[in-house]
Design a protein around this motif. Structure first.
Motif, short mmCIF file in Angstrom:
data_model
loop_
_atom_site.label_atom_id
_atom_site.label_comp_id
_atom_site.label_asym_id
_atom_site.label_seq_id
_atom_site.Cartn_x
_atom_site.Cartn_y
_atom_site.Cartn_z
N LEU A 115 -24.25 -5.04 -152.85
CA LEU A 115 -23.32 -5.21 -152.06
C LEU A 115 -22.78 -6.77 -151.56
O LEU A 115 -21.71 -7.36 -151.03
CB LEU A 115 -23.52 -4.70 -150.54
CG LEU A 115 -23.58 -3.14 -150.44
CD1 LEU A 115 -24.29 -2.79 -148.95
CD2 LEU A 115 -22.32 -2.29 -150.61
N THR A 118 -19.22 -9.57 -155.20
CA THR A 118 -17.80 -9.33 -155.00
C THR A 118 -17.20 -8.31 -156.03
O THR A 118 -17.31 -8.22 -157.50
CB THR A 118 -16.79 -10.48 -155.31
OG1 THR A 118 -17.51 -11.29 -154.61
CG2 THR A 118 -15.28 -10.39 -155.31
N ARG A 122 -14.40 -0.57 -154.36
CA ARG A 122 -15.80 0.17 -153.85
C ARG A 122 -15.58 1.58 -153.58
O ARG A 122 -14.74 1.83 -152.75
CB ARG A 122 -16.67 -0.58 -152.81
CG ARG A 122 -17.10 -2.07 -153.25
CD ARG A 122 -17.63 -2.70 -151.96
NE ARG A 122 -18.51 -3.91 -152.43
CZ ARG A 122 -19.04 -4.59 -151.53
NH1 ARG A 122 -19.09 -4.21 -150.21
NH2 ARG A 122 -19.38 -5.78 -151.97
N ALA A 141 -18.68 2.73 -144.57
CA ALA A 141 -17.30 2.46 -144.43
C ALA A 141 -17.40 0.96 -143.84
O ALA A 141 -16.59 0.04 -144.20
CB ALA A 141 -16.77 3.10 -143.06
N ASP A 142 -18.56 0.44 -143.09
CA ASP A 142 -18.64 -0.87 -142.69
C ASP A 142 -18.86 -1.82 -143.87
O ASP A 142 -18.48 -2.99 -143.69
CB ASP A 142 -19.62 -0.90 -141.84
CG ASP A 142 -19.45 -0.35 -140.29
OD1 ASP A 142 -18.30 -0.15 -140.20
OD2 ASP A 142 -20.37 -0.08 -139.41
N ALA A 143 -19.44 -1.38 -145.01
CA ALA A 143 -19.67 -1.93 -146.15
C ALA A 143 -18.31 -1.96 -147.16
O ALA A 143 -18.52 -2.76 -148.22
CB ALA A 143 -20.83 -1.71 -147.00
N GLY A 144 -17.35 -1.45 -146.69
CA GLY A 144 -15.92 -1.69 -147.71
C GLY A 144 -15.96 -0.84 -148.56
O GLY A 144 -15.12 -0.90 -149.42
N LEU A 145 -16.55 0.50 -148.51
CA LEU A 145 -16.12 1.26 -149.48
C LEU A 145 -15.48 2.54 -149.10
O LEU A 145 -15.22 3.03 -147.76
CB LEU A 145 -17.69 2.01 -149.79
CG LEU A 145 -18.60 1.47 -150.74
CD1 LEU A 145 -19.56 0.42 -149.70
CD2 LEU A 145 -19.48 2.19 -151.36
N ASP A 165 -14.67 6.57 -139.06
CA ASP A 165 -13.80 5.43 -139.46
C ASP A 165 -12.30 5.62 -139.34
O ASP A 165 -11.93 6.08 -140.47
CB ASP A 165 -14.44 4.91 -140.79
CG ASP A 165 -13.67 3.75 -141.08
OD1 ASP A 165 -13.85 2.87 -140.46
OD2 ASP A 165 -13.26 3.67 -142.29
N GLY A 168 -9.75 4.42 -141.73
CA GLY A 168 -10.35 4.05 -143.17
C GLY A 168 -9.30 5.14 -143.93
O GLY A 168 -8.92 6.16 -143.62
N HIS A 170 -9.74 7.45 -146.48
CA HIS A 170 -10.99 8.22 -147.39
C HIS A 170 -10.34 9.50 -147.55
O HIS A 170 -9.50 9.79 -147.09
CB HIS A 170 -12.17 8.35 -146.23
CG HIS A 170 -12.98 6.94 -145.70
ND1 HIS A 170 -13.27 6.08 -146.40
CD2 HIS A 170 -12.93 6.44 -144.40
CE1 HIS A 170 -13.57 4.97 -145.80
NE2 HIS A 170 -13.60 5.27 -144.69
#
Length: 284
Positions: A115, A118, A122, A141-145, A165, A168, A170
């Motif tokens: 993580l 860059t 993701r 979700a918080d980690a940008g996936l 989220d 998001g 998703h």
């Protein structure tokens, strides 16, 4: 008076938390205990009232089936626990019982080297919509996936994503979608991060195997299974035998315990090289 923390659940004999916390207490030379307590649903309120009044009690970890049932009995929730809607750690702070969720940061811990890089994109394919999935969805979700959440009930999967989220982009899929082979041609995944996560109990001792055909995994995917018994599930073995990187359930278990230990005992647990010794003790 010996300070102590403990883990509560029903059943509780299977919990590995006493081994983990006991190992760290031993290594740090802290004169404290970590115990198991078998607490049934009808006894939760009485348990918390009694421990709240015990000056030696530092808090408790909460395992199934109490992670949501304890919430109305607490004075306050940490924002992450409130968002996830589940508590796995209770700490007495300034006379109040505060609920935390350390499952989310514990899940992300072994992924942090990835993580920190860059990526162009993701994505995580998360298999399972049960209680464990809540913390995992929020963490990812918080980690940008971007998440593809697969469950037997796609409506439940969509509701979980919308709850945890809502902004998001998703996706959902039926769990059996991943059981059969696909000839889908993945695009160039260089510079991307792809995860495949078993967030279900499938593959656990006494449970059916997780149906997942490896053709659904893009090249370079990382496979992560939260099951701890057996440690190498059929899901992980198939992935490892095919050359994929794998992460087992002890990684999350130890990671979430780290965050709880700091709150219970006010000390940083020994990690790094000590993790290998701890794993050996857990598997003995």
């Amino acid at each position: 008076m010996t300070a102590y923390a403990e883990v509560i659940g029903d059943p509780i004999a299977q919990s590995k938390s006493p081994v983990i916390h006991g190992f760290w207490l031993e290594k740090l030379g802290i004169a404290a205990d970590y115990r198991r307590a078998h607490v049934k649903a009808d006894d939760l309120a009485d348990y918390l009232a009694a421990r709240h009044a015990d000056p030696a009690w530092r808090g408790c970890n909460v395992t199934m089936p109490h992670k949501q049932a304890v919430i109305p009995l607490l004075d306050r929730l940490d924002p992450l626990a409130a968002r996830i809607g589940a508590v796995n750690t209770i700490v007495r702070e300034q006379g109040a019982l505060i609920g935390y969720n350390t499952d989310a940061p514990g899940f992300l811990e072994p992924l942090q080297p990835l993580l920190a890089q860059t990526h162009y994109f993701r994505m995580a394919r998360v298999l399972g919509t049960g209680g464990a999935a809540r913390a995992i969805i929020a963490a990812l979700a918080d980690a940008g996936l971007v998440i593809v959440l697969a469950g037997r009930n796609v409506e439940k999967a969509r509701a979980l994503l919308d709850e945890l989220d809502p902004g998001g982009e998703h996706h959902v899929a039926p769990l059996d979608h991943f059981a059969d082979a696909t000839d889908f041609a993945f695009d160039d995944r260089e510079g991307c991060l792809d995860l495949v996560v078993n967030a279900s109990a499938l593959g656990m001792t006494g449970q059916p195997p997780l149906p997942f055909d490896l053709s659904h995994a893009p090249p370079g995917s990382v496979f992560y299974d939260i099951v701890t018994s057996p440690l190498e599930t059929g899901f992980l073995k198939a992935a490892r035998d095919s050359g994929f990187v794998t992460i087992d359930g002890l990684s999350m278990l130890i990671g979430q315990a780290d965050h709880a230990f700091r709150r219970f005992f006010g000390a940083v647990p020994p990690r790094g090289e000590a993790d290998a010794e701890l794993r050996a003790r857990l598997l003995a």
